[in-house]
Scaffold this active site. Structure first.
Site, PDB file in Angstrom:
ATOM      1  CE  LYS A   1      -3.886  -2.365   2.286  1.00 27.24           C
ATOM      2  NZ  LYS A   1      -4.748  -2.404   3.501  1.00 27.24           N
TER       3      LYS A   1
ATOM      4  CE1 TYR B   1      -9.279  -3.262   0.589  1.00 27.12           C
ATOM      5  CE2 TYR B   1      -8.556  -1.206  -0.413  1.00 27.12           C
ATOM      6  CZ  TYR B   1      -8.275  -2.356   0.317  1.00 27.12           C
ATOM      7  OH  TYR B   1      -6.993  -2.592   0.765  1.00 27.12           O
TER       8      TYR B   1
ATOM      9  CG  PHE C   1     -13.421   1.137   7.383  1.00 30.42           C
ATOM     10  CD1 PHE C   1     -12.804   0.671   6.231  1.00 30.42           C
ATOM     11  CD2 PHE C   1     -14.238   0.256   8.094  1.00 30.42           C
ATOM     12  CE1 PHE C   1     -12.984  -0.632   5.781  1.00 30.42           C
ATOM     13  CE2 PHE C   1     -14.437  -1.058   7.653  1.00 30.42           C
ATOM     14  CZ  PHE C   1     -13.805  -1.492   6.490  1.00 30.42           C
TER      15      PHE C   1
ATOM     16  NE  ARG D   1      -6.422 -12.498   4.776  1.00 33.01           N
ATOM     17  CZ  ARG D   1      -7.192 -11.409   4.822  1.00 33.01           C
ATOM     18  NH1 ARG D   1      -7.060 -10.452   3.902  1.00 33.01           N
ATOM     19  NH2 ARG D   1      -8.087 -11.252   5.769  1.00 33.01           N
TER      20      ARG D   1
ATOM     21  CB  THR E   1      -7.363  -6.497   9.452  1.00 31.53           C
ATOM     22  OG1 THR E   1      -7.709  -7.618   8.632  1.00 31.53           O
ATOM     23  CG2 THR E   1      -7.772  -5.205   8.757  1.00 31.53           C
TER      24      THR E   1
ATOM     25  NE  ARG F   1      -2.272  -5.922   7.065  1.00 33.25           N
ATOM     26  CZ  ARG F   1      -3.363  -6.503   6.612  1.00 33.25           C
ATOM     27  NH1 ARG F   1      -3.890  -7.537   7.247  1.00 33.25           N
ATOM     28  NH2 ARG F   1      -3.936  -6.077   5.489  1.00 33.25           N
TER      29      ARG F   1
ATOM     30  CG  ASN G   1      -3.624  -2.453   7.013  1.00 27.20           C
ATOM     31  OD1 ASN G   1      -3.522  -1.896   5.918  1.00 27.20           O
ATOM     32  ND2 ASN G   1      -4.617  -3.275   7.301  1.00 27.20           N
TER      33      ASN G   1
ATOM     34  CG  HIS H   1      -4.857  -6.354  -0.428  1.00 28.97           C
ATOM     35  ND1 HIS H   1      -6.074  -6.437   0.220  1.00 28.97           N
ATOM     36  CD2 HIS H   1      -4.933  -7.182  -1.508  1.00 28.97           C
ATOM     37  CE1 HIS H   1      -6.856  -7.272  -0.465  1.00 28.97           C
ATOM     38  NE2 HIS H   1      -6.190  -7.736  -1.507  1.00 28.97           N
TER      39      HIS H   1
ATOM     40  CD  GLU I   1      -8.508  -9.032  -3.751  1.00 23.97           C
ATOM     41  OE1 GLU I   1      -7.329  -9.390  -3.551  1.00 23.97           O
ATOM     42  OE2 GLU I   1      -9.346  -8.906  -2.842  1.00 23.97           O
TER      43      GLU I   1
HETATM   44  P1  IDP Z   1      -7.836  -7.079   5.138  1.00 30.78           P
HETATM   45  O1  IDP Z   1      -7.009  -6.023   4.436  1.00 30.78           O
HETATM   46  O2  IDP Z   1      -7.035  -7.718   6.242  1.00 30.78           O
HETATM   47  O3  IDP Z   1      -8.480  -8.074   4.223  1.00 30.78           O
HETATM   48  P2  IDP Z   1     -10.453  -5.845   5.459  1.00 30.78           P
HETATM   49  O4  IDP Z   1     -11.376  -6.028   6.635  1.00 30.78           O
HETATM   50  O5  IDP Z   1     -10.838  -6.445   4.164  1.00 30.78           O
HETATM   51  O6  IDP Z   1      -9.005  -6.292   5.929  1.00 30.78           O
HETATM   52  O7  IDP Z   1     -10.307  -4.272   5.272  1.00 30.78           O
HETATM   53  C1  IDP Z   1      -9.664  -3.758   4.135  1.00 30.78           C
HETATM   54  C2  IDP Z   1      -8.754  -2.629   4.549  1.00 30.78           C
HETATM   55  O8  IDP Z   1      -9.547  -1.540   5.017  1.00 30.78           O
HETATM   56  C3  IDP Z   1      -7.806  -2.937   5.716  1.00 30.78           C
HETATM   57  O9  IDP Z   1      -6.636  -3.586   5.326  1.00 30.78           O
HETATM   58  C4  IDP Z   1      -7.526  -1.552   6.244  1.00 30.78           C
HETATM   59  O10 IDP Z   1      -6.561  -0.878   5.428  1.00 30.78           O
HETATM   60  C5  IDP Z   1      -8.861  -0.867   6.053  1.00 30.78           C
HETATM   61  N1  IDP Z   1      -9.702  -0.954   7.248  1.00 30.78           N
HETATM   62  C6  IDP Z   1     -10.416  -2.011   7.673  1.00 30.78           C
HETATM   63  N2  IDP Z   1     -11.071  -1.750   8.819  1.00 30.78           N
HETATM   64  C7  IDP Z   1     -10.769  -0.467   9.105  1.00 30.78           C
HETATM   65  C8  IDP Z   1     -11.142   0.396  10.178  1.00 30.78           C
HETATM   66  O11 IDP Z   1     -11.880   0.040  11.083  1.00 30.78           O
HETATM   67  N3  IDP Z   1     -10.610   1.654  10.140  1.00 30.78           N
HETATM   68  C9  IDP Z   1      -9.789   2.089   9.142  1.00 30.78           C
HETATM   69  N4  IDP Z   1      -9.417   1.295   8.132  1.00 30.78           N
HETATM   70  C10 IDP Z   1      -9.894   0.033   8.105  1.00 30.78           C
HETATM   71 MG    MG Z   2     -10.050  -7.892   2.907  1.00 33.14          MG
END
Ligand code: IDP
Ligand code: MG
Length: 153
Positions: A9, A49, A57, A85, A91, A102, A112, A115, A126
């Site tokens: 990212k 997304y 968010f 993963r 996450t 992370r 974070n 991805h 994707e």
């Molecule tokens: P992942 O990246 O581990 O699959 P997801 O739940 O799919 O996690 O969320 C996608 C991305 O959205 C996360 O990697 C993070 O960058 C962002 N994100 C998820 N939840 C939050 C939140 O509560 N606050 C801010 N950003 C979030």
């Molecule tokens: Mg995800």
């Protein structure tokens, strides 16, 4: 052989973590079959997304993910989706164990760093957003026999 979509990212690029992150996947034994740098726009963010559109968010996420160039890659290997993963960590970096990307390099969920696709189906979807078939390389490596007991197909 299984494939996954991995993306460093904008914060990972800005923080000079590109080499470190790619190196971890290379050393693990996964094969890079596609890689490019690009800057995502709003439409790409909504596509990637889609499942998060409308969540509290999402606007912050769209701003973050389009804020600078990303490094997009496709990795190939046995159980690569789940293993990436695990290597990425939870996450929310606060819950990501030491030794994960992370866990080692990030503090907040909104920054974070990395991805990774969450399933084989997500990976297919994707990969198609970022890469055409011609941009993915099918090749063998002499090291494959030192990484897999059986020659991978
Ligand atoms: P992942 O990246 O581990 O699959 P997801 O739940 O799919 O996690 O969320 C996608 C991305 O959205 C996360 O990697 C993070 O960058 C962002 N994100 C998820 N939840 C939050 C939140 O509560 N606050 C801010 N950003 C979030
Ligand atoms: Mg995800």
């Amino acid at each position: 052989m299984e494939r996954t979509y991995v993306m460093i990212k904008p914060d990972g690029v800005q923080r000079n973590l590109v080499g470190e992150i790619i190196s971890r996947f290379e050393k693990k034994g996964f094969k890079i079959v596609g890689m490019k740098m690009l800057q995502m726009d709003r439409a790409m963010a909504e596509k990637h997304y889609a499942e998060h559109i409308g969540k509290p968010f999402f606007e912050a996420l769209a701003a973050y993910i389009t804020s600078g160039p990303v490094v997009a890659m496709v990795l190939e290997g046995k159980d690569v989706v789940a293993t990436v993963r695990a290597m990425n960590g939870a996450t929310n970096p606060a819950n990501a164990g030491p030794g994960t990307i992370r866990g080692d390099f990030a503090i907040e969920v909104g920054r974070n760093v990395i991805h990774g696709s969450d399933s084989v189906e997500s990976a297919e979807r994707e990969i198609a957003i970022y890469f055409s078939a011609e941009e993915l390389c099918e090749y063998r490596k002499v090291l494959d026999n030192w990484i897999y007991e059986e020659s991978p197909e």
